[in-house]
Design a protein around this motif. Structure first.
Motif, PDB file in Angstrom:
ATOM      1  N   TYR A   1      95.265  19.987  62.015  1.00 47.30           N
ATOM      2  CA  TYR A   1      95.210  18.522  61.898  1.00 47.30           C
ATOM      3  C   TYR A   1      96.510  17.947  62.451  1.00 47.30           C
ATOM      4  CZ  TYR A   1      98.018  19.428  57.711  1.00 47.30           C
ATOM      5  OH  TYR A   1      98.987  19.879  56.855  1.00 47.30           O
ATOM      6  N   ASN A   2      96.444  16.756  62.988  1.00 45.12           N
ATOM      7  CA  ASN A   2      97.636  16.104  63.546  1.00 45.12           C
ATOM      8  C   ASN A   2      97.390  14.605  63.680  1.00 45.12           C
ATOM      9  OD1 ASN A   2      96.054  15.760  65.921  1.00 45.12           O
ATOM     10  ND2 ASN A   2      96.719  17.770  66.665  1.00 45.12           N
ATOM     11  N   TYR A   3      98.398  13.889  64.140  1.00 44.88           N
ATOM     12  CA  TYR A   3      98.302  12.461  64.434  1.00 44.88           C
ATOM     13  C   TYR A   3      98.184  12.274  65.944  1.00 44.88           C
ATOM     14  CZ  TYR A   3      99.532  10.975  59.700  1.00 44.88           C
ATOM     15  OH  TYR A   3      99.524  10.741  58.348  1.00 44.88           O
ATOM     16  N   GLN A   4      97.320  11.360  66.339  1.00 43.44           N
ATOM     17  CA  GLN A   4      97.179  11.020  67.749  1.00 43.44           C
ATOM     18  C   GLN A   4      97.021   9.506  67.872  1.00 43.44           C
ATOM     19  OE1 GLN A   4      94.063  13.181  69.771  1.00 43.44           O
ATOM     20  NE2 GLN A   4      94.546  15.119  68.724  1.00 43.44           N
ATOM     21  N   VAL A   5      97.417   8.987  69.013  1.00 45.00           N
ATOM     22  CA  VAL A   5      97.242   7.554  69.287  1.00 45.00           C
ATOM     23  C   VAL A   5      95.923   7.374  70.013  1.00 45.00           C
ATOM     24  CG1 VAL A   5      98.155   5.521  70.448  1.00 45.00           C
ATOM     25  CG2 VAL A   5      99.729   7.169  69.383  1.00 45.00           C
ATOM     26  N   MET A   6      94.995   6.654  69.358  1.00 39.86           N
ATOM     27  CA  MET A   6      93.657   6.433  69.918  1.00 39.86           C
ATOM     28  C   MET A   6      93.304   4.961  69.755  1.00 39.86           C
ATOM     29  SD  MET A   6      91.736   9.818  68.424  1.00 39.86           S
ATOM     30  CE  MET A   6      90.334   9.521  69.491  1.00 39.86           C
ATOM     31  N   LYS A   7      92.895   4.347  70.871  1.00 41.27           N
ATOM     32  CA  LYS A   7      92.545   2.920  70.887  1.00 41.27           C
ATOM     33  C   LYS A   7      93.693   2.070  70.366  1.00 41.27           C
ATOM     34  CE  LYS A   7      87.618   3.848  70.242  1.00 41.27           C
ATOM     35  NZ  LYS A   7      86.408   3.593  69.412  1.00 41.27           N
ATOM     36  N   ALA A   8      94.898   2.424  70.796  1.00 43.39           N
ATOM     37  CA  ALA A   8      96.127   1.693  70.449  1.00 43.39           C
ATOM     38  C   ALA A   8      96.423   1.747  68.959  1.00 43.39           C
ATOM     39  CB  ALA A   8      96.046   0.243  70.920  1.00 43.39           C
ATOM     40  N   LYS A   9      95.916   2.745  68.249  1.00 41.94           N
ATOM     41  CA  LYS A   9      96.176   2.917  66.822  1.00 41.94           C
ATOM     42  C   LYS A   9      96.562   4.357  66.544  1.00 41.94           C
ATOM     43  CE  LYS A   9      93.131  -0.662  64.921  1.00 41.94           C
ATOM     44  NZ  LYS A   9      91.993  -0.927  64.000  1.00 41.94           N
ATOM     45  N   ARG A  10      97.406   4.512  65.549  1.00 44.30           N
ATOM     46  CA  ARG A  10      97.741   5.860  65.103  1.00 44.30           C
ATOM     47  C   ARG A  10      96.598   6.381  64.236  1.00 44.30           C
ATOM     48  NH1 ARG A  10     102.323   7.700  60.800  1.00 44.30           N
ATOM     49  NH2 ARG A  10     102.712   9.812  61.597  1.00 44.30           N
ATOM     50  N   ALA A  11      96.015   7.510  64.623  1.00 45.02           N
ATOM     51  CA  ALA A  11      94.827   8.027  63.954  1.00 45.02           C
ATOM     52  C   ALA A  11      95.062   9.449  63.490  1.00 45.02           C
ATOM     53  CB  ALA A  11      93.622   7.984  64.899  1.00 45.02           C
ATOM     54  N   LYS A  12      94.391   9.785  62.379  1.00 43.15           N
ATOM     55  CA  LYS A  12      94.387  11.151  61.881  1.00 43.15           C
ATOM     56  C   LYS A  12      93.253  11.923  62.554  1.00 43.15           C
ATOM     57  CE  LYS A  12      96.188  10.130  57.263  1.00 43.15           C
ATOM     58  NZ  LYS A  12      95.885  10.180  55.795  1.00 43.15           N
ATOM     59  N   VAL A  13      93.552  13.096  63.076  1.00 38.94           N
ATOM     60  CA  VAL A  13      92.547  13.911  63.751  1.00 38.94           C
ATOM     61  C   VAL A  13      92.511  15.285  63.091  1.00 38.94           C
ATOM     62  CG1 VAL A  13      91.787  14.912  65.929  1.00 38.94           C
ATOM     63  CG2 VAL A  13      92.928  12.692  65.920  1.00 38.94           C
ATOM     64  N   TYR A  14      91.327  15.647  62.589  1.00 33.05           N
ATOM     65  CA  TYR A  14      91.125  16.962  61.988  1.00 33.05           C
ATOM     66  C   TYR A  14      90.301  17.806  62.957  1.00 33.05           C
ATOM     67  CZ  TYR A  14      92.604  14.624  57.702  1.00 33.05           C
ATOM     68  OH  TYR A  14      93.311  13.922  56.758  1.00 33.05           O
ATOM     69  N   ILE A  15      90.795  18.966  63.301  1.00 32.40           N
ATOM     70  CA  ILE A  15      90.174  19.821  64.309  1.00 32.40           C
ATOM     71  C   ILE A  15      89.466  20.974  63.606  1.00 32.40           C
ATOM     72  CG2 ILE A  15      90.577  21.185  66.392  1.00 32.40           C
ATOM     73  CD1 ILE A  15      93.185  19.593  66.748  1.00 32.40           C
ATOM     74  N   ALA A  16      88.201  21.212  64.011  1.00 31.55           N
ATOM     75  CA  ALA A  16      87.405  22.251  63.357  1.00 31.55           C
ATOM     76  C   ALA A  16      86.500  22.918  64.368  1.00 31.55           C
ATOM     77  CB  ALA A  16      86.575  21.661  62.228  1.00 31.55           C
TER      78      ALA A  16
END
Length: 431
Positions: free
Chosen positions: A24-39
């Motif tokens: 899991y990490n943070y990424q910038v998506m659609k000009a927002k800081r988003a949480k991304v969980y990878i599975a």
């Protein structure tokens, strides 16, 4: 068990064993800081769905990004799912792993769709729901189109007690609404207009094999004093008893008395004792006399004296005999409706004297509709539930700043009613 996978599944309420989280990490998506969980999504079948061959070879992964529920709308949550792909060594057919988290060929999770479904039952705008769920407003409208299929009425059923009315909706047009006048007061039907032909066509659309039985099942039809609906009820339900709503009977009398009070008040100077007596505390004149307090004293600053509510009304009625006669006639009709005394009600309608022209016009209307007025005096059913439904519909339209799509309005109305009937919620499933 991997602690990372276990903790993420617990936090996201995911139970699918084929989904294994590892990062899991943070990424910038659609000009927002988003949480991304990878599975990784594992392929759980052992045989080919086409030929049944048991040897399947790994063929890479398909990466999809799925919108998921977020506790904070300013920090959206995404699932990056690496779906395993396999190929059959016999027929060369390829397959991809699926999950309960999201539907096939979809990038919005089922949990998000369920949240949208529950939010649409609240008094909220579709734009605010879309922001909260992290999707677009057009997607919410698309889901709303799917929910319209959940509310198809049974064409083999009509309630025993039917209540009819209309409300103003799309483009200022009047829409016909009928509900179950007893029990849960569920909506029976809402029509795009209130034309007589449209209403009669609806009640005639039942299958010929059950049409007579279904329409004969209706015992009472509650309407207002509009003869338009009375004619429809008589034509569609000849065996049913037509009941005029008691609220409209009382409202017509209080409106007529209020006009009489205002006209009497204008005959006096604005600084006179008579004017002040009739001008202020006007609500007391419209109350049922039995509910006026005759024990507790209050100080009336306009009359500069202490007196009870009953004494306050009596002082105003002594000013004019016509006003007093109109008040006594109105109160007598109210008492007869409350006591369900039909004989006394007829007597008061035909023996009143010295009442105002406004009250005479109202009583003349009651005489023309004497049968249905008498039905109201002995029936316990009113148009109160359908009037409450109309109030709810007005609030829905006010919150939404109006609707342009008729089906969207109907879906929001019935979804809102589901919020008030929680026991019926389990009968519907998200499409």
């Amino acid at each position: 068990m991997d602690p990372v996978d276990n903790n993420i599944k617990f936090a996201l309420s995911i139970k699918d064993p084929n989904v294994v989280f590892y990062k899991y990490n943070y990424q910038v998506m659609k000009a927002k800081r988003a949480k991304v969980y990878i599975a990784t999504v594992k392929f759980d079948q052992k045989h080919c769905a086409n030929c049944g061959f048991c040897e399947l070879s790994h063929n890479g992964h398909y990466v999809s990004r799925v919108t998921y529920l977020a506790a904070n709308a300013s920090e959206p949550v995404y699932l990056e799912l690496h779906k395993e792909r396999v190929i059959c060594r016999n027929c060369k057919a390829s397959f991809m792993a699926t999950s309960d988290v999201v539907d096939k060929y979809c990038c919005i999770s089922r949990a998000t769709r369920q949240k949208v479904f529950m939010s649409l039952q609240d008094d909220r705008t579709q734009a605010s729901i879309a922001i909260d769920a992290g999707i677009s407003a057009s997607t919410v409208c698309r889901y709303l189109d799917n929910y319209d299929d959940l509310f198809r009425r049974n064409l083999n059923y009509l309630p025993v007690h039917l209540a009819m009315d209309e409300f103003r909706g799309i483009g200022g047009r009047l829409h016909f609404i009928c509900i179950n006048g007893a029990g849960e007061h569920e909506i029976q039907q809402i029509l795009p207009d209130r034309f007589k032909q449209s209403i009669t066509d609806y009640f005639k659309q039942f299958p010929a094999s059950v049409r007579a039985r279904v329409r004969a099942r209706v015992k009472t039809v509650t309407v207002d004093l509009n003869s338009y609906y009375q004619d429809i009820a008589k034509a569609m339900f000849p065996q049913a008893k037509i009941v005029i709503d008691r609220f409209h009977i009382v409202a017509m009398m209080t409106r007529a008395f209020n006009q009489t009070r205002v006209q009497t008040m204008k005959k006096y100077n604005k600084r006179s004792y008579e004017y002040r007596t009739l001008k202020f505390a006007w609500r007391l004149y419209l109350k049922y006399a039995g509910n006026l307090d005759e024990e507790h004293v209050f100080y009336d600053r306009h009359l500069r004296k202490q007196l009870t509510q009953l004494e306050r009304v009596e002082q105003g009625l002594t000013i004019n005999e016509e006003l007093k006669a109109s008040y006594e006639s109105m109160q007598s009709i109210m008492e007869n409706l409350k006591n369900q005394d039909k004989d006394k009600l007829v007597e008061d309608l035909y023996t009143n004297q010295n009442i105002s022209p406004y009250m005479k016009a109202v009583f003349q209307t009651f005489k023309k509709n004497l049968v249905v007025v008498l039905n109201a005096s002995e029936s316990d059913y009113t148009n109160g539930p359908v009037e409450g439904m109309n109030r709810m519909i007005k609030q829905i339209q006010r919150t939404a700043f109006g609707f342009r799509n008729y089906h969207h309005m109907i879906s929001r109305i019935k979804l809102r009613q589901m919020r008030t009937k929680p026991m019926k919620k389990t009968e519907l499933k998200v499409a």
